[in-house]
Design a protein around this motif. Structure first.
Motif, PDB file in Angstrom:
ATOM      1  N   ARG A  43      12.490  -5.081   8.046  1.00 39.39           N
ATOM      2  CA  ARG A  43      11.205  -5.158   7.332  1.00 39.39           C
ATOM      3  C   ARG A  43      10.698  -3.811   6.812  1.00 39.39           C
ATOM      4  NH1 ARG A  43      11.662  -9.011  10.762  1.00 39.39           N
ATOM      5  NH2 ARG A  43      10.819  -7.983  12.591  1.00 39.39           N
ATOM      6  N   ILE A  44      11.551  -2.804   6.797  1.00 40.15           N
ATOM      7  CA  ILE A  44      11.140  -1.501   6.249  1.00 40.15           C
ATOM      8  C   ILE A  44      10.562  -1.642   4.836  1.00 40.15           C
ATOM      9  CG2 ILE A  44      11.999   0.728   5.397  1.00 40.15           C
ATOM     10  CD1 ILE A  44      13.902   0.737   7.832  1.00 40.15           C
ATOM     11  N   PRO A  45      11.219  -2.347   3.917  1.00 39.87           N
ATOM     12  CA  PRO A  45      10.699  -2.415   2.539  1.00 39.87           C
ATOM     13  C   PRO A  45       9.336  -3.097   2.405  1.00 39.87           C
ATOM     14  CG  PRO A  45      12.984  -3.131   2.621  1.00 39.87           C
ATOM     15  CD  PRO A  45      12.512  -3.019   4.041  1.00 39.87           C
ATOM     16  N   GLU A  46       8.911  -3.833   3.428  1.00 41.42           N
ATOM     17  CA  GLU A  46       7.646  -4.577   3.374  1.00 41.42           C
ATOM     18  C   GLU A  46       6.486  -3.834   4.014  1.00 41.42           C
ATOM     19  OE1 GLU A  46       8.489  -8.039   5.673  1.00 41.42           O
ATOM     20  OE2 GLU A  46      10.293  -8.489   4.528  1.00 41.42           O
ATOM     21  N   ARG A  47       6.746  -2.706   4.637  1.00 40.20           N
ATOM     22  CA  ARG A  47       5.733  -2.080   5.469  1.00 40.20           C
ATOM     23  C   ARG A  47       5.337  -0.689   4.973  1.00 40.20           C
ATOM     24  NH1 ARG A  47       7.933  -4.007  11.355  1.00 40.20           N
ATOM     25  NH2 ARG A  47       7.131  -6.131  11.176  1.00 40.20           N
ATOM     26  N   LEU A  51       6.746   3.237   5.337  1.00 42.52           N
ATOM     27  CA  LEU A  51       7.251   3.956   4.168  1.00 42.52           C
ATOM     28  C   LEU A  51       6.449   5.202   3.795  1.00 42.52           C
ATOM     29  CD1 LEU A  51       8.251   0.850   2.060  1.00 42.52           C
ATOM     30  CD2 LEU A  51       9.798   2.593   2.985  1.00 42.52           C
ATOM     31  N   VAL A  52       5.147   5.201   4.032  1.00 46.10           N
ATOM     32  CA  VAL A  52       4.354   6.387   3.689  1.00 46.10           C
ATOM     33  C   VAL A  52       4.830   7.605   4.496  1.00 46.10           C
ATOM     34  CG1 VAL A  52       2.046   7.428   3.805  1.00 46.10           C
ATOM     35  CG2 VAL A  52       2.355   5.168   2.764  1.00 46.10           C
ATOM     36  N   PRO A  53       4.912   7.534   5.824  1.00 44.99           N
ATOM     37  CA  PRO A  53       5.417   8.713   6.545  1.00 44.99           C
ATOM     38  C   PRO A  53       6.895   8.994   6.283  1.00 44.99           C
ATOM     39  CG  PRO A  53       4.849   6.946   8.088  1.00 44.99           C
ATOM     40  CD  PRO A  53       4.393   6.524   6.732  1.00 44.99           C
ATOM     41  N   MET A  54       7.704   7.951   6.088  1.00 45.60           N
ATOM     42  CA  MET A  54       9.116   8.178   5.763  1.00 45.60           C
ATOM     43  C   MET A  54       9.252   8.943   4.455  1.00 45.60           C
ATOM     44  SD  MET A  54      11.444   7.274   7.930  1.00 45.60           S
ATOM     45  CE  MET A  54      12.843   7.349   6.846  1.00 45.60           C
ATOM     46  N   THR A  55       8.414   8.619   3.493  1.00 42.41           N
ATOM     47  CA  THR A  55       8.445   9.299   2.202  1.00 42.41           C
ATOM     48  C   THR A  55       8.003  10.754   2.345  1.00 42.41           C
ATOM     49  OG1 THR A  55       8.107   7.220   1.026  1.00 42.41           O
ATOM     50  CG2 THR A  55       7.573   9.214  -0.169  1.00 42.41           C
ATOM     51  N   LEU A  66      20.201  -1.273   0.816  1.00 46.55           N
ATOM     52  CA  LEU A  66      19.526  -1.484  -0.465  1.00 46.55           C
ATOM     53  C   LEU A  66      19.842  -0.397  -1.482  1.00 46.55           C
ATOM     54  CD1 LEU A  66      16.043  -2.590   0.923  1.00 46.55           C
ATOM     55  CD2 LEU A  66      17.971  -4.042   0.216  1.00 46.55           C
ATOM     56  N   HIS A  67      20.371   0.733  -1.018  1.00 45.76           N
ATOM     57  CA  HIS A  67      20.741   1.859  -1.888  1.00 45.76           C
ATOM     58  C   HIS A  67      19.563   2.333  -2.731  1.00 45.76           C
ATOM     59  CE1 HIS A  67      24.780   1.109  -0.533  1.00 45.76           C
ATOM     60  NE2 HIS A  67      24.641  -0.148  -0.890  1.00 45.76           N
ATOM     61  N   LYS A  68      18.396   2.377  -2.091  1.00 42.64           N
ATOM     62  CA  LYS A  68      17.184   2.895  -2.727  1.00 42.64           C
ATOM     63  C   LYS A  68      16.600   3.967  -1.820  1.00 42.64           C
ATOM     64  CE  LYS A  68      15.971  -1.287  -5.205  1.00 42.64           C
ATOM     65  NZ  LYS A  68      14.941  -2.264  -5.503  1.00 42.64           N
ATOM     66  N   THR A  69      15.960   4.968  -2.425  1.00 44.81           N
ATOM     67  CA  THR A  69      15.319   6.006  -1.630  1.00 44.81           C
ATOM     68  C   THR A  69      14.034   5.454  -1.016  1.00 44.81           C
ATOM     69  OG1 THR A  69      13.942   6.849  -3.435  1.00 44.81           O
ATOM     70  CG2 THR A  69      16.185   7.794  -3.200  1.00 44.81           C
ATOM     71  N   GLN A  70      13.507   6.205  -0.055  1.00 46.52           N
ATOM     72  CA  GLN A  70      12.239   5.813   0.556  1.00 46.52           C
ATOM     73  C   GLN A  70      11.128   5.824  -0.487  1.00 46.52           C
ATOM     74  OE1 GLN A  70      12.570   4.764   4.017  1.00 46.52           O
ATOM     75  NE2 GLN A  70      14.545   4.965   2.984  1.00 46.52           N
ATOM     76  N   THR A  71      11.193   6.753  -1.418  1.00 48.77           N
ATOM     77  CA  THR A  71      10.216   6.820  -2.505  1.00 48.77           C
ATOM     78  C   THR A  71      10.279   5.563  -3.366  1.00 48.77           C
ATOM     79  OG1 THR A  71      10.365   9.226  -2.511  1.00 48.77           O
ATOM     80  CG2 THR A  71       9.453   8.183  -4.492  1.00 48.77           C
ATOM     81  N   GLY A  81      -1.915  -2.225   2.130  1.00 51.86           N
ATOM     82  CA  GLY A  81      -2.782  -1.718   3.188  1.00 51.86           C
ATOM     83  C   GLY A  81      -2.935  -0.210   3.142  1.00 51.86           C
ATOM     84  N   LYS A  82      -4.068   0.261   3.607  1.00 54.89           N
ATOM     85  CA  LYS A  82      -4.360   1.691   3.628  1.00 54.89           C
ATOM     86  C   LYS A  82      -3.626   2.330   4.811  1.00 54.89           C
ATOM     87  CE  LYS A  82      -8.223   4.877   3.410  1.00 54.89           C
ATOM     88  NZ  LYS A  82      -9.682   5.011   3.413  1.00 54.89           N
ATOM     89  N   VAL A  83      -3.046   3.491   4.573  1.00 53.94           N
ATOM     90  CA  VAL A  83      -2.358   4.243   5.616  1.00 53.94           C
ATOM     91  C   VAL A  83      -3.062   5.583   5.754  1.00 53.94           C
ATOM     92  CG1 VAL A  83      -0.185   5.291   6.344  1.00 53.94           C
ATOM     93  CG2 VAL A  83      -0.164   3.119   5.097  1.00 53.94           C
TER      94      VAL A  83
END
Length: 92
Positions: A43-47, A51-55, A66-71, A81-83
């Motif tokens: 569920r990484i792509p949904e949360r 993703l905000v801290p990972m980015t 998925l071969h996509k960056t965290q960005t 949602g607000k982070v």
């Protein structure tokens, strides 16, 4: 899971409140799917709260499936949602 049990986690309801919840998101570029563990976390792509801290710490880290960056994952994330950053102190 053993760490959570030792810290007193009690899971009464799936997706319900719990005293502690430790999720393993990635382990290098390993893709693993067992009854107890899925890597990367599905569920990484949904949360946005993931993703905000990972980015912030690894914006160009590629999701091994998925071969996509965290960005890129954050830009496509459906969660609005607000982070917020918070300061935590574990010292008495």
């Amino acid at each position: 899971m053993d760490i959570e049990r030792r810290l007193g986690r009690k899971r009464l309801v799936r997706w319900g409140s719990r005293t502690i919840d430790i999720d393993l998101l990635y382990y290098d570029r390993l893709c693993l799917h067992t009854a107890e563990l899925h890597l990367p976390h599905p569920r990484i792509p949904e949360r946005r709260f993931v993703l905000v801290p990972m980015t912030e710490i690894a914006p160009d880290w590629l999701h091994p499936q998925l071969h996509k960056t965290q960005t890129e994952l954050l830009a496509a994330c459906p969660d609005t949602g607000k982070v917020e950053k918070t300061a935590l102190s574990f010292l008495p």
